[in-house]
Design a protein around this motif. Structure first.
Motif, short mmCIF file in Angstrom:
data_model
loop_
_atom_site.label_atom_id
_atom_site.label_comp_id
_atom_site.label_asym_id
_atom_site.label_seq_id
_atom_site.Cartn_x
_atom_site.Cartn_y
_atom_site.Cartn_z
N ALA A 75 40.11 53.00 38.04
CA ALA A 75 39.20 53.98 37.43
C ALA A 75 39.32 53.93 35.90
CB ALA A 75 39.52 55.38 37.95
N ARG A 76 40.54 53.72 35.44
CA ARG A 76 40.76 53.61 33.99
C ARG A 76 40.07 52.36 33.43
NH1 ARG A 76 40.36 55.39 29.60
NH2 ARG A 76 41.69 54.69 27.90
N GLY A 77 40.25 51.24 34.13
CA GLY A 77 39.63 49.98 33.69
C GLY A 77 38.12 50.07 33.68
N ALA A 78 37.57 50.74 34.70
CA ALA A 78 36.11 50.85 34.82
C ALA A 78 35.55 51.90 33.87
CB ALA A 78 35.73 51.19 36.27
N PRO B 137 51.57 44.81 32.66
CA PRO B 137 50.53 44.99 33.68
C PRO B 137 50.09 43.71 34.37
CG PRO B 137 49.67 45.52 31.49
CD PRO B 137 51.14 45.35 31.35
N VAL B 138 49.99 42.61 33.62
CA VAL B 138 49.56 41.36 34.26
C VAL B 138 50.62 40.89 35.26
CG1 VAL B 138 49.03 38.92 33.89
CG2 VAL B 138 48.07 40.63 32.34
N ALA B 139 51.88 40.92 34.84
CA ALA B 139 52.95 40.49 35.75
C ALA B 139 53.04 41.42 36.95
CB ALA B 139 54.29 40.46 34.99
N SER B 140 52.89 42.73 36.71
CA SER B 140 52.94 43.69 37.81
C SER B 140 51.79 43.46 38.77
CB SER B 140 52.90 45.11 37.24
OG SER B 140 52.78 46.06 38.28
N GLY B 141 50.59 43.28 38.24
CA GLY B 141 49.43 43.03 39.09
C GLY B 141 49.60 41.76 39.90
N PHE B 142 50.12 40.73 39.25
CA PHE B 142 50.31 39.44 39.94
C PHE B 142 51.29 39.58 41.10
CE2 PHE B 142 51.73 35.06 40.49
CZ PHE B 142 50.56 34.33 40.33
N LEU B 143 52.45 40.21 40.85
CA LEU B 143 53.44 40.43 41.91
C LEU B 143 52.86 41.32 43.01
CD1 LEU B 143 56.78 41.13 40.00
CD2 LEU B 143 56.38 39.30 41.66
N PHE B 144 52.09 42.32 42.61
CA PHE B 144 51.47 43.24 43.56
C PHE B 144 50.54 42.47 44.50
CE2 PHE B 144 51.37 47.97 43.47
CZ PHE B 144 50.72 48.16 44.68
N GLY B 145 49.70 41.62 43.92
CA GLY B 145 48.77 40.82 44.72
C GLY B 145 49.49 39.87 45.65
N ILE C 32 35.96 55.09 34.19
CA ILE C 32 35.63 56.32 34.93
C ILE C 32 36.64 57.42 34.60
CG2 ILE C 32 35.41 57.31 37.27
CD1 ILE C 32 34.46 54.45 38.13
N ALA C 33 37.89 57.02 34.43
CA ALA C 33 38.93 58.00 34.14
C ALA C 33 39.38 57.92 32.69
CB ALA C 33 40.13 57.78 35.05
N GLU C 34 39.66 59.08 32.13
CA GLU C 34 40.29 59.13 30.82
C GLU C 34 41.77 58.86 31.07
OE1 GLU C 34 38.33 60.04 28.10
OE2 GLU C 34 36.72 59.98 29.57
N GLY C 35 42.51 58.65 30.03
CA GLY C 35 43.94 58.48 30.24
C GLY C 35 44.56 57.81 29.05
N SER C 36 45.90 57.84 29.03
CA SER C 36 46.58 57.28 27.87
C SER C 36 46.78 55.78 28.02
CB SER C 36 47.92 57.98 27.70
OG SER C 36 48.71 57.80 28.85
N MET C 37 46.55 55.24 29.24
CA MET C 37 46.74 53.81 29.42
C MET C 37 45.63 53.05 28.69
SD MET C 37 46.91 51.64 32.96
CE MET C 37 48.00 50.23 33.09
N ALA C 38 46.02 52.04 27.92
CA ALA C 38 45.02 51.24 27.21
C ALA C 38 44.15 50.53 28.24
CB ALA C 38 45.71 50.23 26.30
N ARG C 39 42.85 50.48 27.98
CA ARG C 39 41.98 49.79 28.95
C ARG C 39 42.32 48.31 29.05
NH1 ARG C 39 35.80 51.41 28.75
NH2 ARG C 39 35.79 50.27 30.72
N THR C 40 42.80 47.72 27.97
CA THR C 40 43.25 46.32 28.01
C THR C 40 44.36 46.16 29.04
OG1 THR C 40 43.08 46.57 25.62
CG2 THR C 40 43.79 44.43 26.45
N ALA D 296 44.97 48.15 31.62
CA ALA D 296 44.42 48.35 32.96
C ALA D 296 43.75 47.07 33.46
CB ALA D 296 43.41 49.50 32.93
N TRP D 297 42.98 46.44 32.59
CA TRP D 297 42.33 45.19 32.97
C TRP D 297 43.34 44.07 33.24
CZ3 TRP D 297 38.02 44.16 35.20
CH2 TRP D 297 36.98 45.08 35.10
#
Lengths: 144, 144
Positions: B42-45, A10-18, B47-55, B57-58
């Motif tokens: 929404a997951r990070g905040a 996720p960090v690498a994906s977010g970085f490339l996305f940004g 607001i949304a449930e989901g299987s993605m770990a909040r870590t 998402a952040w």
């Protein structure tokens, strides 16, 4: 799952996305609104952005189809709905109106938190409030 | 330069789009997930449930502006022009509400779903683009 495995994609994906959003000019609301200004001074740049991104992702989906699990995870967690419902269309229409008003969608808004915080902070705060409002007013209660 | 469109930046758009595609491909093949910014936000905040770990998402939410910042520091970048606060807030509310109601935004539906040839995503993308185009047209008529 170790923290590295949890965080690296996720960090690498977010970085490339940004990076991609900023290189392509999608963090400039005027450029985005220029694409939506089809009947005025149309700016086709966003079509090239979408084209480039869809091209790479079309290849990624073909690779995904041959994999049994993701490289850094246990299993794929992907949307599987195929039906069209009024919610999808009404939600997309509301999103499109907001997108047209400000020229910002969620990705560029988050990128703008560092590029133009004075404008991005109220937008992102309102966006989170809108997400919360949707959850409070519309979310189906699941019996537990 | 694109003939007929002096303001367009097709090359930057394409390069940025390829980067966005790589970002989404990394999320798909690395973490087994859709790189949909509204959903991850929404997951990070919470607001949304989901299987993605909040870590996770952040990780994405923090990585995205850092990637934008890297391009900002490496290139000569001009500050963008934004709408005023009242419009930014109205637009933010609509974008937040609409993306949750419609299960996605430009990244999840527009890039990941369209490239997967998902019927729902193709309809959502056509809808939010049409709504955005109509909004910009109406705003230009009333001089907003």
């Amino acid at each position: 799952m170790s923290l590295t495995r949890k965080l690296l994609p996720p960090v690498a994906s977010g970085f490339l996305f940004g990076m991609g959003l900023t290189v392509s000019g999608m963090t400039d609301p005027q450029r985005v609104r220029g694409f939506l200004d089809l009947f005025g001074n149309w700016d086709p740049t966003l079509a090239f952005v979408m084209g480039g991104a869809v091209l790479v992702m079309a290849a990624a989906w073909r690779i995904q189809a041959r994999m049994t699990k993701p490289v850094f995870g246990e299993k794929f967690a992907l949307p599987d709905r195929t039906d069209l419902d009024p919610r999808l269309i009404a939600g997309a229409a509301l999103f499109g109106i907001g997108w047209g008003i400000a020229g910002l969608c969620p990705g560029p808004a988050v990128a703008s938190l560092v590029l133009s915080p004075v404008h991005a902070i109220p937008f992102v705060a309102a966006m989170l409030a809108g997400m919360l409002l949707q959850k409070v007013t519309m979310e189906r209660k699941v019996a537990s | 330069m694109l003939p007929g469109f002096p303001d367009a930046a097709p090359l930057q758009g394409l390069i940025g789009g390829l980067l966005i595609g790589l970002a989404a491909a990394l999320m798909l093949l690395g973490a087994g997930r859709i790189a949909g910014v509204s959903g991850i936000l929404a997951r990070g905040a919470g607001i949304a449930e989901g299987s993605m770990a909040r870590t996770s998402a952040w990780g994405f939410i923090v990585g995205l502006p850092l990637g934008a910042l890297a391009i900002r520091l490496a290139t000569d970048w001009e500050p963008a022009v934004f709408a005023g606060w009242p419009l930014l807030i109205a637009a933010g509310l609509l974008v937040g509400f609409g993306t949750r109601m419609g299960s996605g935004c430009t990244s999840g539906h527009g890039v990941c779903g369209v490239s997967r040839l998902s019927q729902r995503s193709i309809v959502a993308t056509a809808t939010f683009m049409a709504a955005g185009i109509a909004t910009v047209f109406i705003m230009s008529l009333i001089g907003a």
